[in-house]
Design a protein around this motif. Structure first.
Motif, PDB file in Angstrom:
ATOM      1  N   GLU A  99      65.188  30.675  10.909  1.00  0.00           N
ATOM      2  CA  GLU A  99      65.646  31.328  12.136  1.00  0.00           C
ATOM      3  C   GLU A  99      64.869  32.611  12.408  1.00  0.00           C
ATOM      4  OE1 GLU A  99      69.891  31.647  12.737  1.00  0.00           O
ATOM      5  OE2 GLU A  99      70.275  30.212  11.124  1.00  0.00           O
ATOM      6  N   ARG A 100      64.656  33.409  11.375  1.00  0.00           N
ATOM      7  CA  ARG A 100      63.990  34.706  11.525  1.00  0.00           C
ATOM      8  C   ARG A 100      62.623  34.642  10.847  1.00  0.00           C
ATOM      9  NH1 ARG A 100      65.240  39.785  13.182  1.00  0.00           N
ATOM     10  NH2 ARG A 100      64.615  41.577  11.928  1.00  0.00           N
ATOM     11  N   VAL A 101      61.585  35.030  11.595  1.00  0.00           N
ATOM     12  CA  VAL A 101      60.208  34.856  11.115  1.00  0.00           C
ATOM     13  C   VAL A 101      59.443  36.172  11.220  1.00  0.00           C
ATOM     14  CG1 VAL A 101      58.006  33.671  11.513  1.00  0.00           C
ATOM     15  CG2 VAL A 101      60.170  32.436  11.795  1.00  0.00           C
ATOM     16  N   ALA A 102      58.677  36.470  10.181  1.00  0.00           N
ATOM     17  CA  ALA A 102      57.751  37.602  10.196  1.00  0.00           C
ATOM     18  C   ALA A 102      56.327  37.069  10.293  1.00  0.00           C
ATOM     19  CB  ALA A 102      57.914  38.452   8.944  1.00  0.00           C
ATOM     20  N   VAL A 103      55.470  37.810  10.983  1.00  0.00           N
ATOM     21  CA  VAL A 103      54.062  37.423  11.101  1.00  0.00           C
ATOM     22  C   VAL A 103      53.182  38.641  10.878  1.00  0.00           C
ATOM     23  CG1 VAL A 103      54.601  35.606  12.777  1.00  0.00           C
ATOM     24  CG2 VAL A 103      53.878  37.851  13.601  1.00  0.00           C
ATOM     25  N   MET A 104      51.988  38.387  10.348  1.00  0.00           N
ATOM     26  CA  MET A 104      50.954  39.410  10.272  1.00  0.00           C
ATOM     27  C   MET A 104      49.607  38.701  10.305  1.00  0.00           C
ATOM     28  SD  MET A 104      50.279  42.573   7.615  1.00  0.00           S
ATOM     29  CE  MET A 104      51.865  43.334   7.932  1.00  0.00           C
ATOM     30  N   GLY A 105      48.884  38.896  11.410  1.00  0.00           N
ATOM     31  CA  GLY A 105      47.576  38.280  11.530  1.00  0.00           C
ATOM     32  C   GLY A 105      46.613  38.807  10.491  1.00  0.00           C
ATOM     33  N   GLY A 106      45.707  37.935  10.024  1.00  0.00           N
ATOM     34  CA  GLY A 106      44.713  38.350   9.047  1.00  0.00           C
ATOM     35  C   GLY A 106      45.259  38.379   7.641  1.00  0.00           C
ATOM     36  N   THR A 107      44.977  39.449   6.915  1.00  0.00           N
ATOM     37  CA  THR A 107      45.417  39.588   5.526  1.00  0.00           C
ATOM     38  C   THR A 107      46.760  40.290   5.475  1.00  0.00           C
ATOM     39  OG1 THR A 107      43.114  39.742   4.814  1.00  0.00           O
ATOM     40  CG2 THR A 107      44.783  40.485   3.259  1.00  0.00           C
ATOM     41  N   GLY A 108      47.764  39.636   4.872  1.00  0.00           N
ATOM     42  CA  GLY A 108      49.100  40.231   4.884  1.00  0.00           C
ATOM     43  C   GLY A 108      49.886  40.022   3.616  1.00  0.00           C
ATOM     44  N   GLY A 109      49.192  39.941   2.488  1.00  0.00           N
ATOM     45  CA  GLY A 109      49.884  39.627   1.240  1.00  0.00           C
ATOM     46  C   GLY A 109      50.560  40.786   0.557  1.00  0.00           C
ATOM     47  N   GLY A 116      47.603  35.282   7.531  1.00  0.00           N
ATOM     48  CA  GLY A 116      46.325  34.587   7.497  1.00  0.00           C
ATOM     49  C   GLY A 116      45.899  34.185   6.114  1.00  0.00           C
ATOM     50  N   GLU A 117      45.979  35.119   5.185  1.00  0.00           N
ATOM     51  CA  GLU A 117      45.571  34.821   3.817  1.00  0.00           C
ATOM     52  C   GLU A 117      46.273  35.757   2.854  1.00  0.00           C
ATOM     53  OE1 GLU A 117      41.526  36.522   2.650  1.00  0.00           O
ATOM     54  OE2 GLU A 117      41.277  36.251   4.819  1.00  0.00           O
ATOM     55  N   VAL A 118      46.518  35.254   1.646  1.00  0.00           N
ATOM     56  CA  VAL A 118      47.121  36.051   0.582  1.00  0.00           C
ATOM     57  C   VAL A 118      46.388  35.742  -0.717  1.00  0.00           C
ATOM     58  CG1 VAL A 118      49.391  36.044   1.693  1.00  0.00           C
ATOM     59  CG2 VAL A 118      48.864  34.325  -0.033  1.00  0.00           C
ATOM     60  N   ARG A 119      46.488  36.656  -1.649  1.00  0.00           N
ATOM     61  CA  ARG A 119      45.901  36.432  -2.976  1.00  0.00           C
ATOM     62  C   ARG A 119      46.830  35.552  -3.813  1.00  0.00           C
ATOM     63  NH1 ARG A 119      44.013  42.675  -4.327  1.00  0.00           N
ATOM     64  NH2 ARG A 119      42.455  42.848  -2.669  1.00  0.00           N
ATOM     65  N   LEU A 139      56.512  30.691   2.792  1.00  0.00           N
ATOM     66  CA  LEU A 139      55.236  31.285   3.158  1.00  0.00           C
ATOM     67  C   LEU A 139      54.314  30.266   3.819  1.00  0.00           C
ATOM     68  CD1 LEU A 139      53.188  33.689   2.942  1.00  0.00           C
ATOM     69  CD2 LEU A 139      52.542  32.746   0.693  1.00  0.00           C
ATOM     70  N   VAL A 140      53.710  30.676   4.939  1.00  0.00           N
ATOM     71  CA  VAL A 140      52.679  29.867   5.593  1.00  0.00           C
ATOM     72  C   VAL A 140      51.412  30.701   5.648  1.00  0.00           C
ATOM     73  CG1 VAL A 140      51.986  28.570   7.638  1.00  0.00           C
ATOM     74  CG2 VAL A 140      54.410  28.728   7.031  1.00  0.00           C
ATOM     75  N   GLU A 141      50.399  30.260   4.936  1.00  0.00           N
ATOM     76  CA  GLU A 141      49.097  30.923   4.924  1.00  0.00           C
ATOM     77  C   GLU A 141      48.198  30.138   5.883  1.00  0.00           C
ATOM     78  OE1 GLU A 141      45.723  32.226   1.618  1.00  0.00           O
ATOM     79  OE2 GLU A 141      47.517  31.124   1.001  1.00  0.00           O
ATOM     80  N   ALA A 142      48.169  30.577   7.139  1.00  0.00           N
ATOM     81  CA  ALA A 142      47.608  29.770   8.228  1.00  0.00           C
ATOM     82  C   ALA A 142      46.125  30.003   8.479  1.00  0.00           C
ATOM     83  CB  ALA A 142      48.393  30.020   9.511  1.00  0.00           C
ATOM     84  N   HIS A 180      42.901  33.130   8.026  1.00  0.00           N
ATOM     85  CA  HIS A 180      42.605  34.414   8.662  1.00  0.00           C
ATOM     86  C   HIS A 180      42.207  34.205  10.123  1.00  0.00           C
ATOM     87  CE1 HIS A 180      41.389  38.688   7.524  1.00  0.00           C
ATOM     88  NE2 HIS A 180      41.184  38.620   8.819  1.00  0.00           N
ATOM     89  N   PHE A 181      41.287  33.288  10.339  1.00  0.00           N
ATOM     90  CA  PHE A 181      40.777  33.057  11.694  1.00  0.00           C
ATOM     91  C   PHE A 181      41.869  32.561  12.637  1.00  0.00           C
ATOM     92  CE2 PHE A 181      39.022  30.046  14.788  1.00  0.00           C
ATOM     93  CZ  PHE A 181      38.152  30.867  15.486  1.00  0.00           C
ATOM     94  N   ALA A 182      42.669  31.598  12.188  1.00  0.00           N
ATOM     95  CA  ALA A 182      43.664  30.982  13.081  1.00  0.00           C
ATOM     96  C   ALA A 182      44.750  31.954  13.495  1.00  0.00           C
ATOM     97  CB  ALA A 182      44.283  29.758  12.402  1.00  0.00           C
ATOM     98  N   THR A 183      45.059  32.942  12.660  1.00  0.00           N
ATOM     99  CA  THR A 183      46.112  33.900  13.020  1.00  0.00           C
ATOM    100  C   THR A 183      45.597  35.030  13.911  1.00  0.00           C
ATOM    101  OG1 THR A 183      45.747  35.114  10.949  1.00  0.00           O
ATOM    102  CG2 THR A 183      47.504  33.454  10.969  1.00  0.00           C
TER     103      THR A 183
END
Length: 365
Positions: free
Chosen positions: A280-290, A307-310, A324-327, A329-332
């Protein structure tokens, strides 16, 4: 339109003061006085993008990522990224980057990501900038109030919440005696003068204070302008990285992942979590957000798209039960740059400037 004018518009869309410390945003290559007719917007200035820009006779490339993050010791054709900068200069093109300032800015990378994913009532996930406010009070002869007010608002919109062009004016009596050497707009050297004046007050953000004072003094009729600047404890606008909000319609994590892959064209997205959990509740951060897993969880997010995480950051998400959805870097970050092209075109089309979006996926071999 001159490049310097386009840079000013980009600085309004993505104010450079919103960038994270050390991020080299802004004009990297180019003559500010160059006339620009064609602009290409992209995520990265890749060899293919630069080649297509040359083919289309583009004069300005606006990227999300800077080509270089540190000063160059040389510009050689056999070393990356120097070779690309050399190619841009040789083609007489300009290069501008809007990076973390466009991540943070309203309508930027993260807001575009929310729009694509159907996230409503989005709030800032990680605040980074709290705008400092000042009150500017200037004393103006009654007949000049409107022209001075207009000049101030052209430099800064005088916003308070959802209102702009906010000001207050109160009447009073101004006194002064022009001294030898003065060239008074009103009065005579050596004689006391009394003038009906207005005290004009506006709120100004710290980053705009200098330009507002310059515009105000240029429009003011007096040789010596009397004004006061007061620091305020009022809370200004907040800016930050990432967003968090509610989906328009709850769905399973499995269904959510399918939707993310579809709307972001992110077939390579990697996911971890419970496929049957309800999102229901979603957080987003384009690019690197780990680095913000605990923050995301503490804000009540059922899922996090970045976008990407370590590796250890992905393990952190699993350990705290965060879907977690690591979509990629480019796509986000692509949606925000795609949306930037028509925003710019709306501002520039009357000046005969064309704006297109391009990236490697769109350019044929």
């Amino acid at each position: 339109m001159k490049l310097c004018e386009i840079v000013k518009i980009m600085d309004e869309i993505a104010p450079p003061e919103l960038a994270c410390p050390g991020d080299p945003v802004g004009l990297h290559v180019g003559d500010p006085g160059q006339e620009i007719e064609r602009i290409a917007v992209t995520v990265d200035a890749t060899p293919r993008v630069i080649g297509e820009a040359v083919r289309r006779r583009v004069e300005l490339i606006i990227t999300h990522h800077p080509l270089t993050y540190t000063p160059l010791s040389s510009v050689r054709t056999d070393i990356y990224p120097q070779s690309l900068i050399y190619r841009i200069v040789s083609a007489k093109m300009a290069l501008f980057a809007a990076h973390t300032n466009f991540d943070v800015a309203p309508g930027g990378i993260n807001d575009a990501l929310c729009s694509r994913l159907g996230i409503r009532d989005a709030e800032i996930l990680e605040p980074t900038v709290n705008e400092s406010l000042f009150k500017l009070a200037v004393f103006v002869p009654e007949e000049s109030v409107e022209s001075v007010r207009d000049a101030i608002f052209k430099a800064y919109p005088g916003k308070i919440g959802n209102y702009s062009h906010c000001s207050f004016a109160s009447p009073g009596m101004g006194t002064f005696k022009p001294l030898p050497g003065a060239e008074p707009h009103i009065g005579v050297v050596g004689e006391m003068e009394r003038v009906q004046e207005m005290r004009l007050e506006v709120l100004v953000a710290q980053d705009s204070l200098h330009s507002v004072i310059s515009a105000m003094t240029a429009a003011h009729p007096y040789e010596e302008v009397a004004y006061d600047v007061y620091p305020l404890k009022n809370e200004g606008a907040k800016y930050g990285l990432g967003r968090i909000g509610a989906l328009q319609k709850p769905m399973s994590f499995d269904g959510f992942c399918e939707m993310v892959r579809d709307v972001l064209d992110a077939e390579d997205a990697r996911v971890s979590g419970n496929p049957d959990s309800i999102i229901e509740r979603v957080a987003v951060m384009g690019g690197t957000g780990g680095s913000v897993m605990e923050l995301v969880r503490s804000r009540g997010a059922d899922a996090y798209v970045t976008g990407e995480v370590r590796h250890h950051e992905a393990l952190h998400a699993q350990a705290i039960g965060l879907n977690l959805v690591e979509a990629t870097h480019f796509a986000t970050e692509r949606p925000g740059m795609v949306d930037l092209a028509p925003r710019l075109y709306d501002r520039l089309s009357e000046s005969g400037v064309s704006v297109v979006y391009m990236d490697d996926k769109m350019i044929e071999e």
